[in-house]
Design a protein around this motif. Sequence first.
Motif, PDB file in Angstrom:
ATOM      1  N   ARG A  10      18.247 -28.937  10.940  1.00 47.20           N
ATOM      2  CA  ARG A  10      18.937 -29.756  11.930  1.00 47.20           C
ATOM      3  C   ARG A  10      19.667 -30.895  11.222  1.00 47.20           C
ATOM      4  NH1 ARG A  10      17.179 -30.935  17.851  1.00 47.20           N
ATOM      5  NH2 ARG A  10      16.114 -28.989  17.489  1.00 47.20           N
ATOM      6  N   ASN A  11      20.942 -31.065  11.560  1.00 43.80           N
ATOM      7  CA  ASN A  11      21.709 -32.190  11.037  1.00 43.80           C
ATOM      8  C   ASN A  11      21.117 -33.460  11.640  1.00 43.80           C
ATOM      9  OD1 ASN A  11      23.709 -34.323  10.989  1.00 43.80           O
ATOM     10  ND2 ASN A  11      25.196 -32.779  10.364  1.00 43.80           N
ATOM     11  N   THR A  14      23.784 -35.311  14.109  1.00 44.80           N
ATOM     12  CA  THR A  14      24.275 -34.664  15.330  1.00 44.80           C
ATOM     13  C   THR A  14      23.208 -33.849  16.038  1.00 44.80           C
ATOM     14  OG1 THR A  14      24.961 -32.659  14.156  1.00 44.80           O
ATOM     15  CG2 THR A  14      26.591 -34.457  14.330  1.00 44.80           C
ATOM     16  N   ILE A  16      22.608 -30.903  15.537  1.00 42.78           N
ATOM     17  CA  ILE A  16      23.071 -29.519  15.605  1.00 42.78           C
ATOM     18  C   ILE A  16      22.513 -28.782  14.391  1.00 42.78           C
ATOM     19  CG2 ILE A  16      25.104 -28.015  15.514  1.00 42.78           C
ATOM     20  CD1 ILE A  16      26.610 -30.186  17.076  1.00 42.78           C
ATOM     21  N   GLN A  18      22.121 -26.081  11.331  1.00 46.15           N
ATOM     22  CA  GLN A  18      23.014 -25.577  10.300  1.00 46.15           C
ATOM     23  C   GLN A  18      22.324 -24.491   9.488  1.00 46.15           C
ATOM     24  OE1 GLN A  18      23.400 -29.187   7.967  1.00 46.15           O
ATOM     25  NE2 GLN A  18      25.458 -29.544   8.775  1.00 46.15           N
ATOM     26  N   ARG A  20      22.004 -23.766   5.716  1.00 46.62           N
ATOM     27  CA  ARG A  20      22.197 -24.424   4.429  1.00 46.62           C
ATOM     28  C   ARG A  20      21.389 -23.639   3.409  1.00 46.62           C
ATOM     29  NH1 ARG A  20      20.715 -30.518   4.424  1.00 46.62           N
ATOM     30  NH2 ARG A  20      21.245 -30.268   6.602  1.00 46.62           N
ATOM     31  N   LYS A  45      33.147 -17.776  10.992  1.00 49.31           N
ATOM     32  CA  LYS A  45      33.484 -19.063  10.385  1.00 49.31           C
ATOM     33  C   LYS A  45      33.709 -18.849   8.897  1.00 49.31           C
ATOM     34  CE  LYS A  45      31.454 -22.171  13.666  1.00 49.31           C
ATOM     35  NZ  LYS A  45      30.773 -23.459  13.830  1.00 49.31           N
ATOM     36  N   LYS A  54      27.040 -24.029   3.412  1.00 54.58           N
ATOM     37  CA  LYS A  54      26.668 -24.813   4.588  1.00 54.58           C
ATOM     38  C   LYS A  54      27.626 -24.483   5.713  1.00 54.58           C
ATOM     39  CE  LYS A  54      25.891 -28.651   1.551  1.00 54.58           C
ATOM     40  NZ  LYS A  54      26.262 -30.011   1.252  1.00 54.58           N
ATOM     41  N   SER A  56      27.826 -25.000  10.227  1.00 54.47           N
ATOM     42  CA  SER A  56      27.212 -25.393  11.489  1.00 54.47           C
ATOM     43  C   SER A  56      26.942 -24.150  12.324  1.00 54.47           C
ATOM     44  CB  SER A  56      28.149 -26.326  12.268  1.00 54.47           C
ATOM     45  OG  SER A  56      27.641 -26.535  13.572  1.00 54.47           O
ATOM     46  N   GLY A  58      26.413 -24.501  15.464  1.00 53.28           N
ATOM     47  CA  GLY A  58      27.026 -24.851  16.735  1.00 53.28           C
ATOM     48  C   GLY A  58      26.087 -24.915  17.921  1.00 53.28           C
ATOM     49  N   ARG A  60      22.205 -26.861  19.521  1.00 51.52           N
ATOM     50  CA  ARG A  60      21.022 -27.712  19.390  1.00 51.52           C
ATOM     51  C   ARG A  60      19.764 -26.973  19.835  1.00 51.52           C
ATOM     52  NH1 ARG A  60      25.034 -31.594  21.226  1.00 51.52           N
ATOM     53  NH2 ARG A  60      25.273 -33.190  19.626  1.00 51.52           N
ATOM     54  N   TYR A  69      21.327 -18.012  12.957  1.00 49.67           N
ATOM     55  CA  TYR A  69      20.997 -18.114  11.544  1.00 49.67           C
ATOM     56  C   TYR A  69      20.733 -16.737  10.958  1.00 49.67           C
ATOM     57  CZ  TYR A  69      18.983 -19.872   7.232  1.00 49.67           C
ATOM     58  OH  TYR A  69      18.745 -20.139   5.910  1.00 49.67           O
TER      59      TYR A  69
END
Length: 146
Positions: A10-11, A14, A16, A18, A20, A45, A54, A56, A58, A60, A69
């Motif tokens: 989680r970022n 934000t 949101i 990711q 990574r 993307k 990395k 997002s 998109g 939560r 993922y």
Amino acid sequence: MGLLMPTPVRNPKTFIFQLRVRVPADLVAIARGKVVGLPVGGSIKQVTIGDAVKVSLGTRDPNEAKERYAAAYAALTAFWAALRNGPSALSQKQTFALAGEAYAAFVAAFDDNPGSTERWERMLRANSERGRANSIRSPFPTNDND
């Protein structure tokens, strides 16, 4: 103890999620600067690879993040495998299948509104300047000898 698949993070700004993932050590020199397309939430993307990949996810929502993922990570691991194995020959069936997908995408994009003649002429000119073959031809006969 077996290796665990990485999970979404989680970022902290934000919230949101990711993907990574660090680039495998044996691929860092080969992969750096390459662009990979990863499926995220129904779209692709484009991600430029550095020391890590990395993108997002998109969302939560933790459950949706896990699904997104998994799809993106599977595509990324397939990309790593392709880099390790290098190019491979395609069978005639695979070649036709890819051509069919390209044709379907072309029709979906331009069937209802092919755009102006000028647009297509610019595209043909740009391809020619880049040394690409222009195999698009009109389906109608022309009388160049008239």
